[in-house]
Enzyme design. Sequence first.
Site, PDB file in Angstrom:
ATOM      1  N   HIS A   1       0.821  -1.215   0.000  1.00 53.34           N
ATOM      2  CA  HIS A   1       0.000   0.000   0.000  1.00 53.34           C
ATOM      3  C   HIS A   1       0.860   1.273   0.000  1.00 53.34           C
ATOM      4  O   HIS A   1       1.104   1.860  -1.041  1.00 53.34           O
ATOM      5  CB  HIS A   1      -0.906   0.033   1.232  1.00 53.34           C
ATOM      6  CG  HIS A   1      -1.905  -1.072   1.316  1.00 53.34           C
ATOM      7  ND1 HIS A   1      -2.825  -1.370   0.332  1.00 53.34           N
ATOM      8  CD2 HIS A   1      -2.136  -1.968   2.305  1.00 53.34           C
ATOM      9  CE1 HIS A   1      -3.585  -2.384   0.712  1.00 53.34           C
ATOM     10  NE2 HIS A   1      -3.196  -2.771   1.907  1.00 53.34           N
TER      11      HIS A   1
HETATM   12  O1  RIB Z   1      -5.582   0.452   3.762  1.00 57.53           O
HETATM   13  C1  RIB Z   1      -4.187   0.528   3.790  1.00 57.53           C
HETATM   14  C2  RIB Z   1      -3.735   1.700   4.598  1.00 57.53           C
HETATM   15  O2  RIB Z   1      -4.190   1.532   5.942  1.00 57.53           O
HETATM   16  C3  RIB Z   1      -2.212   1.814   4.695  1.00 57.53           C
HETATM   17  O3  RIB Z   1      -1.842   3.160   4.804  1.00 57.53           O
HETATM   18  C4  RIB Z   1      -1.892   1.094   5.981  1.00 57.53           C
HETATM   19  O4  RIB Z   1      -0.700   1.563   6.617  1.00 57.53           O
HETATM   20  C5  RIB Z   1      -3.073   1.453   6.820  1.00 57.53           C
HETATM   21  O5  RIB Z   1      -2.823   2.737   7.372  1.00 57.53           O
END
Ligand code: RIB
Length: 321
Positions: free
Chosen positions: A245
């Site tokens: 992510h």
């Molecule tokens: O959905 C993924 C996000 O949520 C990323 O930023 C992870 O670190 C959590 O914060």
Amino acid sequence: MTRPTPVIYDCDPGIDDAIALLGAFVSPELDIRAITPVCGNQPLDRTLRNALQICELGGRDDIPVHAGCHRPLCREPIHGQFHGATGLGNTVLPAPRKQAEATGAIACLADHLGRAARGEGDRITLCCLGPLTNIAMALRMYPEIAGGIERIVMMGGAFREPGNRTLTSEFNMLADPHAAQIVFAAGLPMTVLGLDATHQVMLRPEHVTQFAQSSGRIARTVAELMAFWDRNDAARYGSRGGPLHDPLVTAWMLRPDLFESRPARVFVETESPLCLGQTVADWYGKTGGAQNARIVTRVDAAGVIDLYVGLMSRYRERGAA
Ligand code: RIB
Ligand code: CA
């Protein structure tokens, strides 16, 4: 080389935040002016501590860290489910010697962005890896700072993908939907890396081995963090591993050519109990308002993995086993 891009990382470390930051720390293309932790994956005291520890791990004690908001703007706090009890998996890092700055994140954002808005400093790109509470609060307290923002490059949202925390909603948006709506409504240049993009890049066990072999003095820690990130849910994600992510934000900053995006107008649901935090894209102008974001739709996953193997190998080149 062109001048490094002035950036501020707003984040909620967080395993994937840590990988995104470690990649940024060794990228001379980025002039990291500050890190502003926020309540998200973990309560603020923990995301702040984790940010300080990651700066030390990455040899970047020079970057000022300014504590952000303790809670979302309106809703009750929720925290991440896949980052372990500390937010950094099973990894135990030394207690940080580095201290947070005396001024908080909002004052830091107001200072950097306010000077830029007045033509007294560089416009700043905000790299947002967590809930948008700090950004929304700063915009509400000092609306004039919008003129100092070059672009917001954020991880968040889900458009054609289902949510990862609820049926409809991605965690960062769900964790503070009101803040997200404020930021999307601010009319700022935005690049949005949602689950539609991040689920195209799975960090698989074989990649973890590659990273561990390439990242020198921090190899063990990087491998630990990445191994913990494995969802081990091939039925859902199509392979072993975990979706990369937040590291896509740093990857976009360094290699935007690895990404394709489309303009849209994005709204965030702030009322519905069932769909709270859902990001809704108007791709075709049906709502009549101006487009407010470019949503990343395609990612060269192999290119991103190769980029990070190269970034992590810079830690080996920086010495010490
Ligand atoms: O959905 C993924 C996000 O949520 C990323 O930023 C992870 O670190 C959590 O914060
Ligand atoms: Ca995050």
